[in-house]
Design a protein around this motif. Structure first.
Motif, short mmCIF file in Angstrom:
data_model
loop_
_atom_site.label_atom_id
_atom_site.label_comp_id
_atom_site.label_asym_id
_atom_site.label_seq_id
_atom_site.Cartn_x
_atom_site.Cartn_y
_atom_site.Cartn_z
N GLN A 136 1.00 -1.17 -0.02
CA GLN A 136 0.11 -0.02 -0.09
C GLN A 136 0.86 1.09 0.16
O GLN A 136 0.56 2.20 -0.84
CB GLN A 136 -0.84 0.03 1.29
N PHE A 137 1.95 1.23 0.67
CA PHE A 137 2.84 2.46 0.62
C PHE A 137 3.66 2.69 -0.44
O PHE A 137 3.57 3.59 -1.22
CB PHE A 137 4.00 2.34 1.90
N ASP A 138 4.09 1.52 -1.00
CA ASP A 138 4.64 1.42 -2.38
C ASP A 138 3.72 2.05 -3.56
O ASP A 138 4.07 2.78 -4.49
CB ASP A 138 5.24 0.05 -2.67
N ALA A 139 2.67 1.73 -3.50
CA ALA A 139 1.59 2.01 -4.59
C ALA A 139 1.25 3.48 -4.36
O ALA A 139 1.26 4.28 -5.55
CB ALA A 139 0.30 1.37 -4.28
N GLY A 149 -4.63 13.14 -1.35
CA GLY A 149 -4.66 13.61 -0.07
C GLY A 149 -5.37 12.34 0.81
O GLY A 149 -5.10 12.13 1.92
N ALA A 150 -6.63 12.22 0.33
CA ALA A 150 -7.55 11.15 1.20
C ALA A 150 -6.84 9.64 1.35
O ALA A 150 -6.95 9.37 2.44
CB ALA A 150 -8.93 11.06 0.63
N ALA A 151 -6.24 9.36 0.32
CA ALA A 151 -5.71 8.16 0.46
C ALA A 151 -4.44 8.21 1.29
O ALA A 151 -4.40 7.23 2.25
CB ALA A 151 -5.23 7.49 -0.92
N ALA A 152 -3.54 9.25 1.38
CA ALA A 152 -2.63 9.33 2.33
C ALA A 152 -2.95 9.32 3.58
O ALA A 152 -2.44 8.73 4.62
CB ALA A 152 -1.53 10.77 1.79
N TRP A 153 -4.14 10.27 3.75
CA TRP A 153 -4.62 10.41 5.20
C TRP A 153 -4.90 9.00 5.62
O TRP A 153 -4.65 8.75 6.82
CB TRP A 153 -5.65 11.50 5.30
N ASP A 154 -5.67 8.23 5.04
CA ASP A 154 -6.15 7.20 5.43
C ASP A 154 -5.04 5.96 5.71
O ASP A 154 -4.98 5.45 6.54
CB ASP A 154 -7.09 6.43 4.24
N LEU A 155 -4.01 6.20 4.92
CA LEU A 155 -2.90 5.07 5.16
C LEU A 155 -2.15 5.46 6.48
O LEU A 155 -1.72 4.70 7.23
CB LEU A 155 -1.82 5.14 3.99
N ALA A 156 -1.84 6.94 6.42
CA ALA A 156 -1.36 7.44 7.80
C ALA A 156 -2.08 7.03 9.11
O ALA A 156 -1.48 6.54 10.14
CB ALA A 156 -1.13 8.99 7.84
N ALA A 157 -3.38 6.88 8.90
CA ALA A 157 -4.26 6.75 10.19
C ALA A 157 -4.22 5.20 10.55
O ALA A 157 -4.16 4.81 11.55
CB ALA A 157 -5.80 7.19 9.77
N ARG A 158 -4.40 4.14 9.41
CA ARG A 158 -3.78 2.74 9.52
C ARG A 158 -2.77 2.56 10.19
O ARG A 158 -2.52 1.77 11.03
CB ARG A 158 -4.65 2.11 8.44
#
Length: 106
Positions: A20-23, A49-58
């Motif tokens: 997920q980070f790599d993608a 932005g939404a995808a980055a924020w979601d990944l950071a939250a997880r």
């Protein structure tokens, strides 16, 4: 693997999170800056932005030592990641993966 012992993801979930980070890095990162040994800034296309924020939250849920901050700058988002000195190697790995993705982007 570069995940620290404090990470609560199991061995099945960890490769998926790395992917997920790599993608996201491949699709969204426009610049990488190492501000300090324990602080990294990724400049991300605002459309992700939404995808980055979601990944950071997880990621905060499984690796609570991370501090993530987001600041909008025109059509870009600055995604800052901070870790304690004991977790610098984790940030080193993320910076290397983001930089590699940036180098491979067209």
């Amino acid at each position: 693997m570069w995940a620290p012992a404090e990470c609560t993801l199991d061995v099945v979930q960890l490769p998926d999170r790395i992917a997920q980070f790599d993608a996201l890095f491949a699709d969204a990162v426009r610049a990488v800056a190492r501000l300090e040994p324990t602080r990294l800034r990724l400049v991300v296309d605002i459309g992700y932005g939404a995808a980055a924020w979601d990944l950071a939250a997880r990621e905060s849920g499984c690796c609570s030592f991370f501090t993530f901050a987001f600041t909008r700058h025109a059509d870009r988002l600055h995604w800052e990641m901070t870790v304690p000195p004991t977790q610098k190697t984790v940030l080193d790995a993320l910076a290397a993966r983001a930089s590699a993705a940036l180098e491979q982007s067209p």
